[in-house]
Design an enzyme around this catalytic site. Structure first.
Site, short mmCIF file in Angstrom:
data_model
loop_
_atom_site.label_atom_id
_atom_site.label_comp_id
_atom_site.label_asym_id
_atom_site.label_seq_id
_atom_site.Cartn_x
_atom_site.Cartn_y
_atom_site.Cartn_z
N ASP A 104 8.78 2.96 4.89
CA ASP A 104 10.13 2.91 5.47
C ASP A 104 10.96 1.80 4.85
OD1 ASP A 104 9.54 5.02 7.10
OD2 ASP A 104 9.00 3.78 8.82
N ASP A 153 6.44 -0.25 7.99
CA ASP A 153 6.45 1.11 8.54
C ASP A 153 6.90 1.01 9.99
OD1 ASP A 153 6.07 3.88 8.55
OD2 ASP A 153 4.05 3.70 9.36
N LYS A 201 7.78 3.08 13.78
CA LYS A 201 7.45 4.29 14.53
C LYS A 201 8.12 4.25 15.89
CE LYS A 201 4.80 6.84 11.95
NZ LYS A 201 5.67 6.78 10.79
#
Length: 579
Positions: free
Chosen positions: A450, A467, A469
């Site tokens: 990301d 990353d 989420k």
């Protein structure tokens, strides 16, 4: 008490005034559209005999009061396959006229639009709608006439978000939907999100040509959508001019890119006249504004509580001349809402960003608008309005965060909504760069993490593979996601373009030789520590997980000067980072 909690005042989808007028005209029994829908459209398009007869009978009533369901109907999981079962569905043809009718989601958009402009009125107790005097005048006006345009401009002038857009454009700047969206509505909650323009432009500059259209057309937050739609209406009325805005974007190791954003707007002379009248700064009387309880929060879990709190703040300001923030706080407390000052300040900022003129002088607040009477539903008869745990957490953070802009508190909600993954990753990357002071880039997309961030000028410069989420029930770091991070760490270690031709690791300068990995989410649960330990053993790289709340607190400490990026580096110990 109504069975549904509706949301009004914010419109994302419809843009054609001719279709808006058709919706209003189904409430006017003497209009051609009313008779066309009743006698031709419904008998042709509504296949279920019982529903067809019911809708025709309803349209034959003397007093045309339609319920939400009669107007909007129902849908199916596959929207394109939903049968026609409502009045607005039958009133407007779908794009290309393939089915001859629109779906329930689009119908809801047109209903909200007609209501937002004051052409129809909502009856809370029966969840129904009736035409207003101005709606009847609009219905009877000749298509394309000066009177029709005058009615539309008058209606848009009393719609607060439209006046907010004109206010943001007042000084003549050419602003994109992202410039407008970040200053529209109640920033700091998931119903009013805006993508960071700089990160989006950087993503555009580094995207494949085939992907750029998708990014330009579909990457936007909810407030950006509202800004785009309102800007489109104002453009059609000649109050703003829409035109693409171009940017020069530096790209690593390549010539600078020229990119553009299509939805950008500038105010016109006519728009300035309308704005001056809305402000009461001309010989004309200030235009009264329509405000609804249903527009004071959208996607919140406890929107009843928040809407009522904001409506009461507005009522307090309507009744008073000029009040200190502490006086507003005391008045709210008497009404059963015990709030910290920062929450009240945030609500007032949101009311201003909605398009309500409130003057702030030091600690004093004064309403400068004439607000038409609005209804606060008495929903507390059987259910006491109580703050949720999430709203308590946000209130606590507003009090704690003195240096971090409160718009970032929206990350607390966004991180719990799995449909907001893209907004979360872009906002988190923006936060790391703007607040923490990391360098880096939002990456995202196929075969890329990301984001990638790094330090410059620290005792030991380091990089972090990020990353994010968005997950509703807490993130347990499943093995598939851990394996994906393992792949990114190993790609960065080997840097072999034959393994991954996109070479995302080129974000990091050669001076950065130490690397970490990081997962960011709302909160973590389960066996995530075992996955972090496993990743560390395989890659010999230290990692961590970080909740969005700790992300915000760390940013506050960075800004306050009580935390350094070197100290953050030392917290990557294959567990959860806490500040």
């Amino acid at each position: 008490m109504v069975s549904k909690i509706r949301t009004f005042g914010w419109v994302q989808n419809p843009g054609k005034f001719e279709n808006l007028k058709r919706v209003v005209q189904v409430f006017d029994r003497n209009s051609k559209v009313h008779n066309e829908v009743k006698n031709i459209k419904i008998p042709t398009l509504v296949k279920e005999s019982k529903i067809q007869k019911e809708l025709v009978a309803i349209m034959n009533q003397h007093d045309l009061i339609y319920t939400y369901k009669e107007l909007v109907g129902t849908g199916t999981s596959i929207r394109s396959e939903a049968p026609c079962d409502a009045i607005i569905q039958a009133t407007i043809a779908d794009q290309g006229n393939k089915k001859g009718y629109i779906d329930n989601w689009s119908s809801d958009g047109f209903l909200r639009w007609a209501h937002a402009l004051g052409f129809i009125e909502y009856i809370n107790k029966s969840d129904s709608f009736v035409i207003t005097d101005v709606g009847l005048a609009y219905s009877k006006s000749a298509d394309g006439s000066a009177i029709e345009k005058e009615i539309l401009i008058e209606a848009i002038s009393s719609y607060p978000p439209a006046i907010r857009i004109l206010t943001l454009l007042e000084d003549g700047q050419h602003l994109t939907k992202f410039d407008l969206g970040k200053n529209l509505g109640f920033s700091g909650e998931s119903g009013f999100t805006s993508l960071p323009e700089g990160i989006l432009l950087d993503t555009l500059a580094n995207a494949m040509p085939k992907d750029k259209g998708e990014i330009r057309n579909n990457w936007e937050g909810s407030s950006d959508k509202y800004a785009r739609m309102i800007g489109g209406w104002l453009d059609k009325l000649g109050l703003v001019k829409q035109g693409k805005k171009e940017f020069i974007i530096p790209t690593l190791g390549k010539p600078d890119n020229k990119e553009f954003i299509s939805h950008a707007f500038k105010i016109t002379g006519e728009g300035l006249k309308v704005l001056r009248r809305a402000k009461g700064s001309t010989k004309f009387t200030r235009v009264p504004k329509r405000v609804y309880w249903e527009m004071l929060a959208t996607n919140l879990t406890d929107k009843e509580y928040v809407r009522t709190r904001r409506a009461l703040i507005l009522e307090i300001l309507i009744k008073a001349g000029s009040l200190k923030i502490e006086q507003i706080q005391d008045n709210l407390k008497k009404l059963g809402f015990d709030e910290v000052i920062e929450t009240i300040e945030n609500d007032i900022k949101g009311l201003i960003n909605t398009g309500i003129f409130i003057e702030i002088k030091g600690r004093f607040y004064q309403l400068k608008d004439h607000i038409l009477q609005f209804v606060i539903p008495n929903r507390g008869v059987t259910k006491q309005l109580v703050k949720s745990e999430l709203e308590e957490k946000k209130s606590e953070l507003r009090h704690k965060l003195k240096y971090v802009p409160h718009e970032y508190i929206e990350l607390i909600e966004i991180a719990r909504n799995s449909t907001q993954d893209r907004i979360l990753e872009m906002k988190v990357m923006e936060f790391f760069m703007k607040v923490y002071g990391y360098r880096g880039k939002h990456l995202g997309g196929s075969r890329k993490p990301d984001g990638a961030i790094y330090t410059v000028g620290s005792p030991i410069d380091y990089g972090v593979i990020v990353d994010t989420k968005a997950y509703s029930g807490g993130y347990n770091l499943p093995i598939g996601q851990a394996d994906e991070m393992q792949r990114y760490v190993e790609e960065n270690q080997t840097r072999n373009k034959h393994i991954n031709p996109n070479e995302w690791w080129k974000v990091y300068p050669s001076s950065v030789t130490e690397f970490k990995f990081l997962f960011v989410s709302g909160h973590f649960k389960g066996n995530y520590k075992a996955q972090l330990t496993r990743l560390n053993h395989i890659t010999n790289c230290n990692g961590a997980v970080l909740s969005v709340e700790e992300l915000l607190i760390g940013g506050e400490m960075i800004k306050a000067g009580t935390l350094t990026l070197e100290e953050v580096r030392r917290k990557f110990n294959n567990g959860e980072i806490n500040f």
